[in-house]
Write a protein that holds these residues in place. Structure first.
Motif, PDB file in Angstrom:
ATOM      1  N   GLN A 283      -7.051   9.206   2.834  1.00  0.00           N
ATOM      2  CA  GLN A 283      -7.430   7.987   2.940  1.00  0.00           C
ATOM      3  C   GLN A 283      -6.889   7.437   1.646  1.00  0.00           C
ATOM      4  O   GLN A 283      -6.709   6.059   1.834  1.00  0.00           O
ATOM      5  N   ASP A 284      -6.492   7.580   0.556  1.00  0.00           N
ATOM      6  CA  ASP A 284      -5.663   7.150  -0.558  1.00  0.00           C
ATOM      7  C   ASP A 284      -4.506   7.409  -0.197  1.00  0.00           C
ATOM      8  O   ASP A 284      -3.953   8.752  -0.258  1.00  0.00           O
ATOM      9  N   ASP A 285      -3.702   6.655   0.231  1.00  0.00           N
ATOM     10  CA  ASP A 285      -3.977   5.092   0.383  1.00  0.00           C
ATOM     11  C   ASP A 285      -3.762   4.740   1.702  1.00  0.00           C
ATOM     12  O   ASP A 285      -3.342   3.492   2.030  1.00  0.00           O
TER      13      ASP A 285
ATOM     14  N   ALA B 242       0.949  -1.326  -0.007  1.00  0.00           N
ATOM     15  CA  ALA B 242      -0.117  -0.183   0.080  1.00  0.00           C
ATOM     16  C   ALA B 242       0.956   1.296  -0.049  1.00  0.00           C
ATOM     17  O   ALA B 242       2.133   0.871   0.394  1.00  0.00           O
ATOM     18  N   HIS B 243       0.334   2.563  -0.196  1.00  0.00           N
ATOM     19  CA  HIS B 243       1.219   3.683  -0.303  1.00  0.00           C
ATOM     20  C   HIS B 243       0.814   4.621   0.774  1.00  0.00           C
ATOM     21  O   HIS B 243      -0.568   4.595   1.208  1.00  0.00           O
ATOM     22  N   ILE B 244       1.811   5.266   1.367  1.00  0.00           N
ATOM     23  CA  ILE B 244       1.555   6.377   2.224  1.00  0.00           C
ATOM     24  C   ILE B 244       1.842   7.681   1.835  1.00  0.00           C
ATOM     25  O   ILE B 244       1.636   8.588   2.699  1.00  0.00           O
TER      26      ILE B 244
ATOM     27  N   SER C  28      -2.294  -3.058  -2.903  1.00  0.00           N
ATOM     28  CA  SER C  28      -3.679  -2.467  -2.050  1.00  0.00           C
ATOM     29  C   SER C  28      -3.706  -0.944  -2.399  1.00  0.00           C
ATOM     30  O   SER C  28      -2.737  -0.272  -1.835  1.00  0.00           O
ATOM     31  N   ASP C  29      -4.653  -0.866  -3.057  1.00  0.00           N
ATOM     32  CA  ASP C  29      -4.842   0.779  -3.214  1.00  0.00           C
ATOM     33  C   ASP C  29      -6.520   1.020  -3.300  1.00  0.00           C
ATOM     34  O   ASP C  29      -7.149   0.041  -3.861  1.00  0.00           O
ATOM     35  N   VAL C  30      -7.051   2.397  -3.303  1.00  0.00           N
ATOM     36  CA  VAL C  30      -8.339   2.369  -3.332  1.00  0.00           C
ATOM     37  C   VAL C  30      -8.733   2.519  -4.790  1.00  0.00           C
ATOM     38  O   VAL C  30      -7.803   2.616  -5.797  1.00  0.00           O
TER      39      VAL C  30
HETATM   40 MN    MN Z   1      -3.840   5.336  -4.340  1.00  0.00          MN
END
Ligand code: MN
Ligand code: MN
Length: 463
Positions: free
Chosen positions: A265-267, A104-106, A338-340
């Motif tokens: 919230q993304d992501d 996922a990305h922060i 894992s991403d929106v």
């Molecule tokens: Mn994203």
């Protein structure tokens, strides 16, 4: 068999979680309290890494030690330049059987300060900004902003900045025109409602007390205060990374409190759910690799983004330590990117294709491909990969749905999936449907957040 029975047997529709499992609302709400806290404490990639390390250490994780030997259930992590992180729980199977990777990305869209940001004009002090990631610039005017980041001083010391978050802190703001005088501006295209060079942030309005022979006293006052708070001078902006982000906290949305509204919230929604699932897993079948990465919003570039080899090097290290062939490890691995995804928005229905959109409240969304103009730039997961992931979720009772990012040729986007695939790993996108994605205030359904966590937990636990 009646037609209705046959329809039930042969057809398929994704269920509405709140209708099918109303009893889950309470648990989802509880889970999301921790998520809201994570959002509030992690408004930048650096802050997310810091918070994640805190959580991981408390859960028994220790920095990966290349000279140690690990057995099933051992937990380690590695931080990449304070902006990305990888966590692992060792599995029972040998590494060559493959890893369970979840990335996922922060990083999130925001306004970054330019290298030389501070100036004064007509008695006001401003910061010049250069936006980061895909923002709709007009949305960022008149939004209260907080200042986050790091600055290195002349003497080499590092100072962390977080101003605008605590009760009583001042905030900052991009101004916009009053409607009375916006006739000309209102005729602009929406994409130029606010132009890039108009995203200037007000940081001061009072002059420095002693103005004798001082040309820009308001700018000087701002500098004096920055020096008082952080010990910095104007030159130190060149040794800084300062990000301006919405100053407000995550909140419940709706009379029924069914959704969360927040910045970023993304992501971070996938980062938090992935991290919680990672920490929950005890002695998994396969070794886990949970990645919280940086730079996704600008194409996964840089050495903290997924286009760099830092994840490959981490996996190579794990393989070397276990005496395993890294090529075997990679080719047998399975990864969730894992991403929106964009939740169907009834107000703007024309850019979606209703049969192939994800909906808030129907669970995590499995996205076979992203991309634009004929899947370009996407990973396009295989039927085999889809089958494996769907089986894992179905067996664990996870509510999931499938969706594309909008209608064909309505636009498009990319994720880290293509960069994971470059390592010869099977990968598919999975995440939370989001309304108003990339806006300063994004919405997500609590049930979807919870089921994304359930999906990740099942993914790590499955054999
Ligand atoms: Mn994203
Ligand atoms: Mn994004």
């Amino acid at each position: 068999m009646t037609g209705k029975e046959l329809q039930k047997k042969l057809g398929w529709e994704f269920p509405d979680i709140a209708k099918k499992y109303p009893e889950q609302l309470e648990e989802a709400g509880r889970f999301c309290e921790g998520y809201k806290e994570f959002l509030n404490e992690g408004k930048t990639e650096r802050e997310c890494v810091k918070k994640a390390v805190e959580l991981l250490e408390a859960a028994g994780y220790r920095p990966l030690d290349k000279n140690a030997s690990y057995t099933a259930g051992d937990k380690v992590y590695m931080v990449n330049r304070d902006k990305a992180l990888i966590a692992t729980t060792f599995g029972r199977e040998p590494l060559e059987k493959g890893l369970r990777i979840n990335g996922a990305h922060i990083d999130s869209p925001r306004l970054d300060l330019k290298p030389n940001p501070l100036y004064e004009k007509e008695g006001l002090a401003y910061f010049k900004t250069h936006y980061y990631g895909g923002i709709r610039k007009y949305q960022w005017g008149t939004v209260p902003l907080a200042m986050h980041g790091v600055v290195y001083l002349e003497d080499g010391s590092k100072v962390e900045i977080s101003l605008g978050e605590k009760e009583g802190d001042p905030v900052f703001c991009v101004t916009d025109l009053l409607p009375h005088l916006a006739g000309e501006q209102s005729g602009r295209k929406l994409s130029e409602g606010l132009k890039g060079e108009e995203l200037n942030i007000v940081v001061g309005s009072l002059p420095y007390e002693d103005q004798e022979d001082v040309k820009e006293a308001v700018k000087l006052k701002a500098l004096a205060l920055l020096n008082q708070y952080y010990g910095m001078t104007e030159k130190d902006f060149l040794r800084a990374e300062i990000e301006m982000v919405p100053a407000y906290k995550a909140v419940d949305v709706g009379l029924d409190r069914g959704m969360i509204g927040a910045y970023g919230q993304d992501d971070r929604v996938c980062a938090y759910t992935a991290l919680e699932a990672e920490m929950d897993v005890k002695e998994p079948f396969y070794t886990t690799v949970t990645i919280l990465t940086d730079k996704e919003e600008i194409g996964s570039v840089g050495n903290t983004g997924l286009h760099s080899d830092y994840v490959l090097h981490y996996i190579e290290t794990l393989a070397e330590m276990a005496g395993a062939d890294v090529k075997e490890v990679l080719t047998h691995s399975l990864c969730l990117s894992s991403d929106v995804n964009a939740a169907y928005d009834p107000t703007f229905a024309s850019v979606y294709e209703s049969r192939n959109s994800s909906y808030a409240g129907k669970g995590c969304v499995l996205t076979k491909y992203t991309g634009a103009r004929g899947k370009s730039g996407s990973n396009d997961a295989s039927a085999e990969t889809m089958a494996r992931v769907i089986r894992i979720m179905d067996e664990a009772g996870v509510c999931w749905q499938a969706g594309e990012l909008g209608a064909v040729d309505a636009g498009g986007g990319g994720t880290i999936a293509q960069f994971v695939a470059m390592m010869d790993v099977d990968v598919v996108d999975l995440g939370v449907p989001i309304l108003s994605m990339h806006a300063p205030f994004e919405l997500a359904s609590k049930l979807d957040v919870y089921h994304t966590y359930l999906a990740f937990r099942a993914f790590y636990s499955a054999s």
